[in-house]
Write an enzyme that holds these catalytic residues in place. Structure first.
Site, short mmCIF file in Angstrom:
data_model
loop_
_atom_site.label_atom_id
_atom_site.label_comp_id
_atom_site.label_asym_id
_atom_site.label_seq_id
_atom_site.Cartn_x
_atom_site.Cartn_y
_atom_site.Cartn_z
CB VAL A 293 -0.86 -0.03 1.24
CG1 VAL A 293 -1.83 1.34 1.24
CG2 VAL A 293 -1.86 -1.31 1.42
CB CYS A 294 3.87 2.11 1.92
SG CYS A 294 3.49 1.52 3.49
CB SER A 295 4.82 0.63 -2.96
OG SER A 295 5.83 0.11 -2.33
#
Lengths: 194, 199
Positions: B90-92
């Site tokens: 998700v962070c990416s």
């Protein structure tokens, strides 16, 4: 009698829910391959009149790719958050311009983008930032993304539509397509439109 | 009759079940992202609330400079975007979205600071893989998670929550979203909150 009333209440509630929400599309395990038919994909109708006109859509609720008025539909599955889709955006715009510059191809080939996991705000942000000239539709709950086998983005699906209403996928590939001119020639050759 | 009721309830459950896909979709990240399992949505209890003065901090950035929250007081609004970890799904696909909103952040007189508890070389490599980001990326690696802890969002695993804090030019927290770690917070909501500061 009490049980009967409860049943009727639940049945009415279920009907109300069903009417409010479109039936779910089926999740596919893999993306469609060349030669396959497209899975069922109900896409929201674009709000702008010029985009409806571009796609030749007259429905007001949703539409499917085979309903687009064209012989070939290039579908890009993208996300505003995908850096590789961002990088690919100028090439897709270039492809659109090439098609639109040719009076014959302009009539026969259309492009549409589906924003996997993107809301209307997010597809509009992408559209504005990259000046995307073709319609982009949201897929906020990944329903269409699920229906086409959870493809990685960007993913290009190219669909040949026949006059008899049938269709088949002639190209299905994740990642960028390289040079727009070469990609267009490849599609014209695969679709036998050349 | 009871059997019919059970069937009806099961049908409800199936109809109500939405897609829960929340991973990254990007083809370019396919082989470089560590696929995490679904995690406990929130694993901390922040004492911070809207209206509080934002705790000041100074952290090293991947640009090689030290960045202090206090240096923006009186000049810019600040959005702190804490994300749990580099090289995760998700962070990416959160910060690259902010990349194409640079003009909007500038128009709203706001700087964005991205923060994780990863170290500087990791953050450098990760953001390079994204194609770079326009905003400062700060490392809360050492003392480990000290700023995340001060904001009350350090999880028991040592990473921060996925959280957004909007701080106005006076240094007051005007909006916060300590979000389910498994999902991307709403960018639209964040930008709406930012626009309110301009009103």
């Amino acid at each position: 009698m009490k049980q009967r009333s409860l049943f009727l209440f639940l049945a009415l509630a279920a009907s109300a829910l069903l009417l409010q929400k479109p039936l779910p599309m089926h999740a596919a395990p893999n993306p469609p391959s060349e030669g396959d038919s497209l899975p069922e994909m109900r896409l929201p109708v674009p709000q702008k009149a010029e985009e409806l006109d571009y796609l030749g859509i007259s429905r007001k609720d949703f539409f499917t790719i085979p309903e687009v008025k064209a012989e070939l539909v290039i579908v890009e599955v993208f996300s505003m958050y995908c850096p590789h889709c961002q990088k690919e955006a100028p090439a897709v715009n270039e492809l659109y311009k090439m098609i639109e510059a040719d009076q014959e191809l302009k009539r026969r080939i259309k492009i549409i983008g589906i924003g996997a996991g993107n809301s209307t705000y997010e597809v509009e942000t992408f559209k504005k930032h990259y000046s995307v000239p073709f319609p982009l539709v949201p897929d906020p709950d990944y329903k269409t993304h699920d229906a086409i086998g959870k493809v990685r983005t960007p993913h290009f699906l190219v669909v040949r539509l026949q006059a008899d209403g049938s269709h088949k996928v002639i190209y299905s590939q994740a990642g960028g397509f390289g040079e727009p001119k070469e990609f267009l020639n490849l599609l014209l050759s695969k679709s036998k439109m050349k | 009759m009871m059997k019919m009721l059970i069937v009806l309830i099961c049908a409800f459950a199936i109809i109500a079940a939405d897609s829960t896909f929340a991973g990254n979709t990007s083809e370019g990240f396919k082989d470089s992202i560590f696929q995490t399992q679904n995690l406990k949505p929130i694993d901390s209890q922040s004492p911070i609330k809207i209206g509080d003065k934002a705790p000041d901090f100074t952290l090293p950035s991947i640009g090689g400079t030290q960045v202090s929250l206090g240096s923006y007081i009186g000049r810019k609004n600040v959005v702190l975007s804490f994300v749990p970890a580099a090289w995760t799904p998700v962070c990416s696909e959160q910060w690259p979205g902010y990349n194409i909103l640079k003009d909007e952040f500038e128009r709203l007189e706001t700087v964005l600071l991205g923060i994780t508890t990863d170290n500087i070389p990791t953050l450098f490599a990760w953001t390079e893989q994204m194609g770079g980001v326009w905003f400062p990326v700060l490392s809360d690696f050492w003392p480990h998670g000290a700023v995340s802890r001060e904001y009350g969002i350090l999880r028991s695993s040592g990473v921060s929550e996925r959280a957004l804090f909007l701080i106005d030019k006076r240094g007051i927290i005007r909006y916060m979203d300590i979000h389910d770690i498994n999902e991307r917070p709403s960018t639209e909501q964040l930008m709406k909150e930012l626009a309110k500061l301009k009103e």
